[in-house]
Design an enzyme around this catalytic site. Structure first.
Site, PDB file in Angstrom:
ATOM      1  N   LEU A   1       0.116  -7.649  -2.620  1.00 23.50           N
ATOM      2  CA  LEU A   1       0.740  -7.027  -3.789  1.00 23.50           C
ATOM      3  C   LEU A   1       1.479  -5.789  -3.296  1.00 23.50           C
ATOM      4  CD1 LEU A   1      -1.381  -8.943  -4.975  1.00 23.50           C
ATOM      5  CD2 LEU A   1      -1.829  -7.251  -6.749  1.00 23.50           C
ATOM      6  N   ILE A   2       2.763  -5.942  -3.065  1.00 27.46           N
ATOM      7  CA  ILE A   2       3.540  -4.903  -2.388  1.00 27.46           C
ATOM      8  C   ILE A   2       4.360  -4.096  -3.393  1.00 27.46           C
ATOM      9  CG2 ILE A   2       5.471  -6.475  -1.897  1.00 27.46           C
ATOM     10  CD1 ILE A   2       5.733  -4.938   0.821  1.00 27.46           C
TER      11      ILE A   2
ATOM     12  N   LYS B   1      -3.462  -2.909 -14.022  1.00 26.47           N
ATOM     13  CA  LYS B   1      -3.925  -3.500 -12.763  1.00 26.47           C
ATOM     14  C   LYS B   1      -4.586  -4.856 -13.002  1.00 26.47           C
ATOM     15  CE  LYS B   1      -2.550  -0.359  -9.886  1.00 26.47           C
ATOM     16  NZ  LYS B   1      -3.430   0.542  -9.128  1.00 26.47           N
TER      17      LYS B   1
ATOM     18  N   GLY C   1      -3.350  -2.280  -1.436  1.00 26.51           N
ATOM     19  CA  GLY C   1      -3.439  -1.060  -0.634  1.00 26.51           C
ATOM     20  C   GLY C   1      -4.348  -0.017  -1.244  1.00 26.51           C
TER      21      GLY C   1
ATOM     22  N   GLN D   1      -8.834   3.585  -9.029  1.00 26.57           N
ATOM     23  CA  GLN D   1      -9.453   3.161  -7.777  1.00 26.57           C
ATOM     24  C   GLN D   1     -10.854   3.736  -7.578  1.00 26.57           C
ATOM     25  OE1 GLN D   1      -6.521   3.870  -4.696  1.00 26.57           O
ATOM     26  NE2 GLN D   1      -4.977   2.679  -5.770  1.00 26.57           N
TER      27      GLN D   1
ATOM     28  N   CYS E   1      24.728  -1.028   9.611  1.00 25.36           N
ATOM     29  CA  CYS E   1      23.434  -1.049  10.299  1.00 25.36           C
ATOM     30  C   CYS E   1      23.476  -2.195  11.300  1.00 25.36           C
ATOM     31  CB  CYS E   1      22.274  -1.213   9.318  1.00 25.36           C
ATOM     32  SG  CYS E   1      22.241  -2.820   8.487  1.00 25.36           S
TER      33      CYS E   1
END
Length: 482
Positions: A183-184, A265, A287, A296, A456
């Site tokens: 889960l980014i 969440k 994370g 958390q 780039c």
């Protein structure tokens, strides 16, 4: 050129069958990563190491760098492989190879030997060390903490003169463990946790909950593509983007303020679990770190876990923020994370740190779960390799050019380290440096009467950033691809 790949020590203590499987997978991963550099490259596996042989000397540095980023590799030895006849021949070859390095230095000789010989490793160390000491007047033997260690390996009738040792990232080869879904968010924590699971042998897919529009998704795509390209490009992975704005809107409208964070969440875990089940993924990765934010705490994490049977892995659970940021700096995601907006923390003004299950469930009864089902059903799933191509399609209004006009300026958006390593100089045009992570705050300070050609190395970042700047209303940008 030849490289000897040394295995991560935990691989070497596995049973014979498991060890062979891990080595076979690592060999395949190395081939997949390096085939883009040299089509004639050969990768040969042995019981305790893997050989990589390539002919294109121009790719030496690129191949070496790529090897140091493949999970499962402890270190890499760059070697010169030559035949030898006896110990004196070994000494003569070592003298030619190491004379310049040993001038005015203390040194010792360390030898590893495989095969049948009429001498031992210690015999070679003494003979070669004594010979080098006699023939290089300014050098001095020092067996503990020498300035230079001469590494030699003897295998049957071959001598490996070790020209350099380069540390890998260790861990297990990707594919030795089952797939996970990360889960980014693009922040410090999710990038580091994704890397840690890749390093542990998992193929990491990415699930992104978009709370901030197109610009937010573009930024997270950059992070996911960077992590995959740098550490996991041996395997194909998915990038799944879910538009979570309708879910957030429903929560803001119907859920009590103090319960919003935990319920958001829980909705994310429900959605990610459906995605994981759809693609046969065994676990979710987050994370989260204990006590870092209100959602958390142990009580809240337990309530979040209760909504799904899918295993949730939290590799950073005991890490403090400073440690996480240091890891992000090491793997190269710090600059991305510093400019990534954080939306989860702003939807609740007074979040609970010890949610009560009955209250959470009562609040969730107000929620229209058809909205959650709809956003999951409409999730956008792409092969992460197609992110660059998809960006090209999205930025159709941004012109890609290979030349320049009198009013143009090239804008080098690489990181500072990349710019220092390989400065960009183009004759006939000004080149201005502005790292990608400063574009959102600093691009407006540039001369807007000029046309800026974003550049780039690979062209992925420049396209993503061009789209972002267009979203912000800047029409004087193009992508420069010479």
């Amino acid at each position: 050129m030849k490289f000897i790949i040394k295995l991560f020590p935990e691989i070497t203590i596995k049973s014979q069958s498991v060890r062979l499987r891990f080595i076979k997978i690592l060999t395949g991963n190395i081939r997949n990563v390096l085939k883009h550099y040299d089509e004639t490259l050969a990768v040969v596996r042995h019981w305790d190491n893997i050989e990589v042989r390539a002919k294109d000397e121009n790719q030496r540095l690129a191949i070496r760098d790529a090897l140091t980023r493949i999970p499962g590799i402890h270190h890499i030895l760059e070697v010169e492989d030559v035949p030898f006849t006896d110990m004196h021949d070994i000494f003569e070859k070592a003298l030619v190879q190491y004379r310049d390095q040993l001038e005015g230095k203390t040194f010792c000789v360390r030898v590893k030997r495989r095969g049948k010989h009429d001498f031992s490793s210690i015999d070679v160390e003494r003979y070669v060390g004594g010979g080098l000491n006699q023939h290089i007047e300014s050098a001095r033997v020092k067996l503990t903490n020498p300035e230079v260690t001469v590494h030699l390996e003897v295998e049957d009738d071959r001598l490996l003169l070790i020209k350099g040792r380069y540390e890998g990232i260790g861990g297990f080869p990707i594919g030795t463990q089952e797939d996970v879904l990360s889960l980014i968010s693009g922040g410090f924590d999710s990038g580091v946790s994704s890397y840690m699971l890749m390093r542990r042998g998992c193929r990491v897919h990415y699930c992104f909950f978009n709370l901030g529009g197109a610009a937010h998704e573009i930024g997270v795509r950059q992070v996911a593509h960077y992590l995959w390209n740098r550490f996991g490009s041996s395997h194909r992975v998915r990038f799944v983007a879910i538009n979570f704005e309708p879910v957030v809107g429903e929560i803001l409208e119907k859920i009590d303020d103090g319960q919003m964070g935990v319920i958001l969440k829980r909705m994310m875990v429900r959605a990610a679990s459906k995605v994981a089940e759809r693609y046969g993924v065994q676990a979710l990765v987050t994370g989260e770190a204990l006590g870092q934010v209100s959602s958390q705490t142990l009580t809240n994490l337990r309530l979040i876990d209760n909504v799904s049977d899918t295993l949730i892995l939290r590799p950073l659970i005991s890490y403090d923020k400073e440690h996480i940021i240091n890891l992000a700096r090491q793997i190269g995601t710090e600059d991305f994370a510093r400019t990534m907006p954080e939306y989860c923390g702003v939807i609740s003004k007074s979040p609970t740190v010890k949610a009560v299950k009955s209250k959470i469930e009562a609040e969730e009864e107000k929620f229209d779960f058809s909205i959650l089902d709809k956003v999951v059903e409409e999730a956008n799933n792409v092969d992460i390799r197609e992110i660059a191509l998809q960006t090209e399609q999205e930025v159709v209004e941004v012109e890609t050019v290979n030349g320049f006009g009198p009013n143009d300026v090239i804008l080098d958006i690489r990181s500072i380290d990349e710019q220092e390593d390989k400065p960009l100089k183009v004759e006939g045009i000004d080149v201005v440096s502005l790292p990608f992570y400063k574009l959102s705050t600093k691009f407006g300070d540039l001369d807007q009467n000029r046309t800026w050609l974003l550049w780039c190395e690979r062209g992925v970042m420049s396209r993503l950033q061009a789209l972002y700047l267009r979203e912000q209303g800047f029409n004087n940008v193009k992508v420069y691809r010479p």
